[in-house]
Design an enzyme around this catalytic site. Structure first.
Site, PDB file in Angstrom:
ATOM      1  N   THR A 178       0.894  -1.151   0.000  1.00 22.78           N
ATOM      2  CA  THR A 178       0.000   0.000   0.000  1.00 22.78           C
ATOM      3  C   THR A 178       0.926   1.193   0.000  1.00 22.78           C
ATOM      4  O   THR A 178       2.046   1.069   0.469  1.00 22.78           O
ATOM      5  CB  THR A 178      -0.817   0.006   1.309  1.00 22.78           C
ATOM      6  OG1 THR A 178      -1.855  -0.946   1.206  1.00 22.78           O
ATOM      7  CG2 THR A 178      -1.421   1.344   1.615  1.00 22.78           C
ATOM      8  N   ARG A 205     -13.702  -7.046  -2.168  1.00 22.27           N
ATOM      9  CA  ARG A 205     -12.993  -7.105  -0.892  1.00 22.27           C
ATOM     10  C   ARG A 205     -12.576  -5.694  -0.440  1.00 22.27           C
ATOM     11  O   ARG A 205     -12.110  -4.882  -1.224  1.00 22.27           O
ATOM     12  CB  ARG A 205     -11.762  -7.994  -1.052  1.00 22.27           C
ATOM     13  CG  ARG A 205     -10.885  -8.088   0.211  1.00 22.27           C
ATOM     14  CD  ARG A 205      -9.744  -7.110   0.178  1.00 22.27           C
ATOM     15  NE  ARG A 205      -8.783  -7.353   1.251  1.00 22.27           N
ATOM     16  CZ  ARG A 205      -7.748  -6.579   1.512  1.00 22.27           C
ATOM     17  NH1 ARG A 205      -7.522  -5.505   0.772  1.00 22.27           N
ATOM     18  NH2 ARG A 205      -6.921  -6.841   2.503  1.00 22.27           N
ATOM     19  N   VAL A 206     -12.781  -5.415   0.833  1.00 21.73           N
ATOM     20  CA  VAL A 206     -12.345  -4.137   1.409  1.00 21.73           C
ATOM     21  C   VAL A 206     -11.373  -4.452   2.532  1.00 21.73           C
ATOM     22  O   VAL A 206     -11.661  -5.289   3.389  1.00 21.73           O
ATOM     23  CB  VAL A 206     -13.554  -3.342   1.949  1.00 21.73           C
ATOM     24  CG1 VAL A 206     -13.092  -2.118   2.721  1.00 21.73           C
ATOM     25  CG2 VAL A 206     -14.467  -2.933   0.796  1.00 21.73           C
ATOM     26  N   GLY A 207     -10.218  -3.785   2.517  1.00 16.93           N
ATOM     27  CA  GLY A 207      -9.209  -4.033   3.547  1.00 16.93           C
ATOM     28  C   GLY A 207      -9.241  -2.980   4.633  1.00 16.93           C
ATOM     29  O   GLY A 207     -10.264  -2.349   4.907  1.00 16.93           O
ATOM     30  N   ASP A 208      -8.091  -2.782   5.261  1.00 15.19           N
ATOM     31  CA  ASP A 208      -7.966  -1.843   6.386  1.00 15.19           C
ATOM     32  C   ASP A 208      -7.903  -0.385   5.949  1.00 15.19           C
ATOM     33  O   ASP A 208      -8.176   0.520   6.736  1.00 15.19           O
ATOM     34  CB  ASP A 208      -6.681  -2.170   7.165  1.00 15.19           C
ATOM     35  CG  ASP A 208      -5.447  -2.065   6.268  1.00 15.19           C
ATOM     36  OD1 ASP A 208      -5.430  -2.713   5.188  1.00 15.19           O
ATOM     37  OD2 ASP A 208      -4.511  -1.317   6.610  1.00 15.19           O
ATOM     38  N   THR A 227       0.545  -0.674   6.813  1.00 20.35           N
ATOM     39  CA  THR A 227       0.533  -1.419   5.556  1.00 20.35           C
ATOM     40  C   THR A 227       0.753  -2.885   5.895  1.00 20.35           C
ATOM     41  O   THR A 227       1.364  -3.209   6.910  1.00 20.35           O
ATOM     42  CB  THR A 227       1.626  -0.913   4.595  1.00 20.35           C
ATOM     43  OG1 THR A 227       1.777  -1.861   3.528  1.00 20.35           O
ATOM     44  CG2 THR A 227       2.982  -0.752   5.263  1.00 20.35           C
ATOM     45  N   GLY A 228       0.236  -3.762   5.054  1.00 20.03           N
ATOM     46  CA  GLY A 228       0.388  -5.191   5.297  1.00 20.03           C
ATOM     47  C   GLY A 228      -0.931  -5.907   5.146  1.00 20.03           C
ATOM     48  O   GLY A 228      -1.801  -5.463   4.393  1.00 20.03           O
ATOM     49  N   GLY A 230      -4.325  -6.569   5.468  1.00 21.98           N
ATOM     50  CA  GLY A 230      -5.389  -5.668   5.914  1.00 21.98           C
ATOM     51  C   GLY A 230      -6.383  -6.297   6.861  1.00 21.98           C
ATOM     52  O   GLY A 230      -6.866  -5.624   7.784  1.00 21.98           O
TER      53      GLY A 230
HETATM   54  N1  ASP Z   1      -3.161  -3.119   3.793  1.00 22.87           N
HETATM   55  C1  ASP Z   1      -3.475  -3.283   2.400  1.00 22.87           C
HETATM   56  C2  ASP Z   1      -4.743  -4.057   2.266  1.00 22.87           C
HETATM   57  O1  ASP Z   1      -4.914  -5.028   2.979  1.00 22.87           O
HETATM   58  C3  ASP Z   1      -2.414  -3.923   1.597  1.00 22.87           C
HETATM   59  C4  ASP Z   1      -1.006  -3.568   1.923  1.00 22.87           C
HETATM   60  O2  ASP Z   1      -0.731  -2.708   2.734  1.00 22.87           O
HETATM   61  O3  ASP Z   1      -0.097  -4.158   1.354  1.00 22.87           O
HETATM   62  O4  ASP Z   1      -5.525  -3.741   1.409  1.00 22.87           O
END
Ligand code: ASP
Length: 296
Positions: A178, A205-208, A227-228, A230
Site C-alpha cells: 500500500t 474485498r475491502v481491507g484496512d 501497511t500489510g 489488511g
Molecule cells: N493493507 C493493504 C490491504 O490489505 C495492503 C497492503 O498494505 O499491502 O488492502
C-alpha cells in the site's frame, strides 16, 4: 531523531515488502508533499500530494500499477484523515487515476465512505476522468499468484514462507504494498493511504485502508499509517491503538516496535509514525520509506 518544530515534515512509504532500493519513490513523494506546503497548503494537501505521487509510480501497488483481483479487475481503496477530526475514504473504486484525490474530495460532503460503483460514479460526477490502472507487471503478478493459488490454500503464510522453493520469491509472487503518507505543517497532522489491496482477494474485498482507526489514524498527538495484511490490521484496530500509545507518551520508534510486535507471527505489517518529537518507520519484511523535514 529530529524534533518537529514549526517547520513542515512529510514521511512516506511504498508498502510493507516493497524493495528498499526503490526508496527514491517515497523520497520524491516527500518532496511533492513539502512542495504543496511551500505553496501555501496545509498538512492534508501535503499528505494527498505525496500519496498521489506514489499512486502514479507504477512500481507500487496503488493507483496505476495496482494489484489485480482474482477475476482480473482492479478495485482500489484510499483514505485521508486530519488532526482536526476529518476523515474520508473510498473503497473498491474503479478506473480512476488517483483514488486518494477522490477520498479528499469526499471530505466536502456529509458522507465519510463511498464504495464500488457509487464511489466511481461520485468520482465521475466530480470530474475525475476514466483511467485504466492496469499495467503488464500487475497482470504478470496475478498470473504468478494464480499459478500458486492451489498451494496457498494448504499452508499458513509463515509455513509457506519457510518452505518456498520457487525461483520467484514469495513476496514477488504475492505482492502486497500500500502507499501511505503522514504530514505535519507546523500546526497540524494529516495522513493518507492508497492501495490496490492484497493479492488473492475477491472482487468487492475491502481491507484496512478505508476504515478509520485500522489502516490509519490521526489526531492532535500525531499520525500513523499502516501497511500489510489488511484483515489482520483491521481486526486489531491497529492504527487507533498505535495512536493511543503515542498519546500515552511513547516515542515514534517505540510505537513502530509496538505495532510490529502486536500482530501474530507471519502476518505482514509495516507502519510509519509521526508526532512532534519526530518520526519513525519499520516493517517486518522491509519497506521503502523516507521522511523529510522542510525548510524553516
Ligand atoms: N493493507 C493493504 C490491504 O490489505 C495492503 C497492503 O498494505 O499491502 O488492502
Amino acid at each position: 531523531m529530529i524534533p518537529l518544530t514549526n517547520a513542515p515534515a512529510v514521511v512516506c512509504h511504498a508498502g510493507s515488502g516493497s524493495n528498499p532500493a526503490n526508496s527514491d519513490g517515497p523520497r520524491n513523494a516527500c518532496l511533492a508533499g513539502l512542495d504543496a506546503i511551500a505553496r501555501g497548503n496545509g498538512a492534508l494537501d501535503a499528505a494527498i500530494a505525496a500519496t498521489q505521487f506514489l499512486e502514479d509510480d507504477v512500481r507500487f501497488n496503488a493507483g496505476t500499477g495496482s494489484n489485480l483481483r482474482l477475476d482480473g479487475t482492479i478495485q482500489m481503496d484510499a483514505s485521508c484523515m486530519t488532526s482536526g477530526g476529518d476523515f474520508a475514504a473510498v473503497a473498491a473504486i474503479e478506473r480512476v487515476r488517483n483514488p486518494v484525490a477522490v477520498a479528499k474530495r469526499l471530505l466536502g460532503t456529509p458522507q465519510i465512505v463511498l464504495v464500488a460503483d457509487g464511489a466511481t460514479a461520485f468520482a465521475r460526477r466530480c470530474g475525475f476522468a476514466d483511467h485504466d490502472p492496469v499495467t503488464p507487471a500487475a497482470q504478470s503478478r496475478l498470473r504468478k499468484v494464480l499459478a500458486v493459488t492451489d498451494t496457498l490454500g494448504e499452508w499458513s503464510r509463515s509455513e509457506l514462507e519457510r518452505a518456498w522453493n520457487y525461483d520467484t520469491p514469495l513476496r514477488e509472487a504475492l505482492g502486497c504494498d500500500t502507499v501511505g503518507s503522514v504530514a505535519w505543517d507546523g500546526k497540524g497532522f494529516a495522513s493518507s493511504l492508497s492501495t490496490g489491496g492484497t493479492t488473492t482477494v475477491l472482487r468487492g474485498r475491502v481491507g484496512d485502508v478505508p476504515l478509520p482507526g485500522c489502516g490509519l489514524f490521526t489526531g492532535i498527538h500525531g499520525a500513523i499509517v499502516a501497511t500489510g495484511d489488511g484483515e489482520y490490521i483491521a481486526r486489531s484496530l491497529l492504527a487507533y491503538r498505535a495512536y493511543a500509545e503515542l498519546e500515552r507518551g511513547r516515542s515514534p520508534e517505540q510505537v513502530v516496535q509496538w505495532a510490529l510486535d502486536e500482530l501474530a507471527e507471519g502476518v505482514d505489517i509495516g507502519v510509519i509514525v509521526m508526532n512532534q518529537t519526530g518520526f519513525a518507520g519499520g516493517a517486518r519484511r522491509g519497506m521503502a520509506w523516507h521522511g523529510q523535514c522542510g525548510g524553516a
